[in-house]
Design a protein around this motif. Sequence first.
Motif, PDB file in Angstrom:
ATOM      1  N   GLY A  99       0.772  -1.221   0.000  1.00 19.82           N
ATOM      2  CA  GLY A  99       0.000   0.000   0.000  1.00 19.82           C
ATOM      3  C   GLY A  99       0.810   1.281   0.000  1.00 19.82           C
ATOM      4  O   GLY A  99       0.252   2.374   0.053  1.00 19.82           O
ATOM      5  N   ARG A 100       2.136   1.192  -0.091  1.00 21.81           N
ATOM      6  CA  ARG A 100       2.954   2.396  -0.018  1.00 21.81           C
ATOM      7  C   ARG A 100       3.091   3.095  -1.372  1.00 21.81           C
ATOM      8  O   ARG A 100       3.363   4.305  -1.417  1.00 21.81           O
ATOM      9  CB  ARG A 100       4.345   2.024   0.491  1.00 21.81           C
ATOM     10  N   PHE A 101       2.978   2.357  -2.460  1.00 18.53           N
ATOM     11  CA  PHE A 101       3.196   2.910  -3.799  1.00 18.53           C
ATOM     12  C   PHE A 101       1.879   2.939  -4.567  1.00 18.53           C
ATOM     13  O   PHE A 101       1.009   2.083  -4.362  1.00 18.53           O
ATOM     14  CB  PHE A 101       4.198   2.064  -4.583  1.00 18.53           C
ATOM     15  N   THR A 102       1.791   3.891  -5.495  1.00 17.88           N
ATOM     16  CA  THR A 102       0.629   3.982  -6.370  1.00 17.88           C
ATOM     17  C   THR A 102       1.083   4.223  -7.796  1.00 17.88           C
ATOM     18  O   THR A 102       1.843   5.164  -8.049  1.00 17.88           O
ATOM     19  CB  THR A 102      -0.304   5.121  -5.937  1.00 17.88           C
ATOM     20  N   ILE A 103       0.630   3.371  -8.705  1.00 21.67           N
ATOM     21  CA  ILE A 103       0.917   3.567 -10.123  1.00 21.67           C
ATOM     22  C   ILE A 103      -0.298   4.191 -10.787  1.00 21.67           C
ATOM     23  O   ILE A 103      -1.445   3.857 -10.451  1.00 21.67           O
ATOM     24  CB  ILE A 103       1.305   2.228 -10.805  1.00 21.67           C
ATOM     25  N   SER A 104      -0.050   5.114 -11.693  1.00 20.59           N
ATOM     26  CA  SER A 104      -1.142   5.770 -12.409  1.00 20.59           C
ATOM     27  C   SER A 104      -0.669   6.113 -13.814  1.00 20.59           C
ATOM     28  O   SER A 104       0.520   6.008 -14.121  1.00 20.59           O
ATOM     29  CB  SER A 104      -1.606   7.027 -11.668  1.00 20.59           C
ATOM     30  N   ARG A 105      -1.602   6.529 -14.656  1.00 15.60           N
ATOM     31  CA  ARG A 105      -1.239   6.821 -16.033  1.00 15.60           C
ATOM     32  C   ARG A 105      -1.999   8.023 -16.529  1.00 15.60           C
ATOM     33  O   ARG A 105      -3.079   8.350 -16.044  1.00 15.60           O
ATOM     34  CB  ARG A 105      -1.552   5.632 -16.939  1.00 15.60           C
ATOM     35  N   ASN A 106      -1.438   8.653 -17.527  1.00 15.25           N
ATOM     36  CA  ASN A 106      -2.128   9.705 -18.248  1.00 15.25           C
ATOM     37  C   ASN A 106      -2.010   9.335 -19.722  1.00 15.25           C
ATOM     38  O   ASN A 106      -0.971   9.539 -20.347  1.00 15.25           O
ATOM     39  CB  ASN A 106      -1.479  11.060 -17.976  1.00 15.25           C
ATOM     40  N   ASN A 107      -3.051   8.748 -20.266  1.00 16.26           N
ATOM     41  CA  ASN A 107      -3.005   8.281 -21.645  1.00 16.26           C
ATOM     42  C   ASN A 107      -2.874   9.430 -22.637  1.00 16.26           C
ATOM     43  O   ASN A 107      -2.392   9.243 -23.755  1.00 16.26           O
ATOM     44  CB  ASN A 107      -4.235   7.453 -21.972  1.00 16.26           C
ATOM     45  N   ALA A 108      -3.306  10.610 -22.247  1.00 14.74           N
ATOM     46  CA  ALA A 108      -3.259  11.757 -23.163  1.00 14.74           C
ATOM     47  C   ALA A 108      -1.818  12.137 -23.508  1.00 14.74           C
ATOM     48  O   ALA A 108      -1.527  12.544 -24.633  1.00 14.74           O
ATOM     49  CB  ALA A 108      -3.985  12.943 -22.559  1.00 14.74           C
ATOM     50  N   ASN A 109      -0.913  11.982 -22.529  1.00 20.16           N
ATOM     51  CA  ASN A 109       0.480  12.321 -22.805  1.00 20.16           C
ATOM     52  C   ASN A 109       1.403  11.121 -22.683  1.00 20.16           C
ATOM     53  O   ASN A 109       2.612  11.270 -22.582  1.00 20.16           O
ATOM     54  CB  ASN A 109       0.961  13.460 -21.906  1.00 20.16           C
TER      55      ASN A 109
END
Length: 124
Positions: free
Chosen positions: A66-76
């Motif tokens: 629970g310490r890390f979070t992955i995320s994305r921005n498909n637009a860029n």
Amino acid sequence: QVQLVESGGGLVQAGGSLSLSCAASGSPFRINAMGWFRQAPGKEREFVAAIRLNGGSTYYGAFVKGRFTISRNNANNTVYLQMNGLEPEDAAVYYCGASRAMVGIATVRNYDYWGQGTQVTVSS
């Protein structure tokens, strides 16, 4: 071809936070997932987190807790890894990878492209 460029590594004290970014360029439309792996000296490359570009499902290595979070921005075409509660054991070179695979995205061999890596150092 896909080019990946990581940024955001550095030195942080134990308990601190860092945010890594991975910018993809080239022809990323064939990529199904992107992931973060890490490699400490003398150790094998280890799965940290992955995210599917369609749907956004996320997956984490057991040690993340629970310490890390992955995320994305498909637009860029950018993937992020927010790391909180860093421990000295988290110190490693962190690599961003892009995978065309539909399954097995926690496995190094299923990644087709890699960035050059960014160093994360955690002082105790």
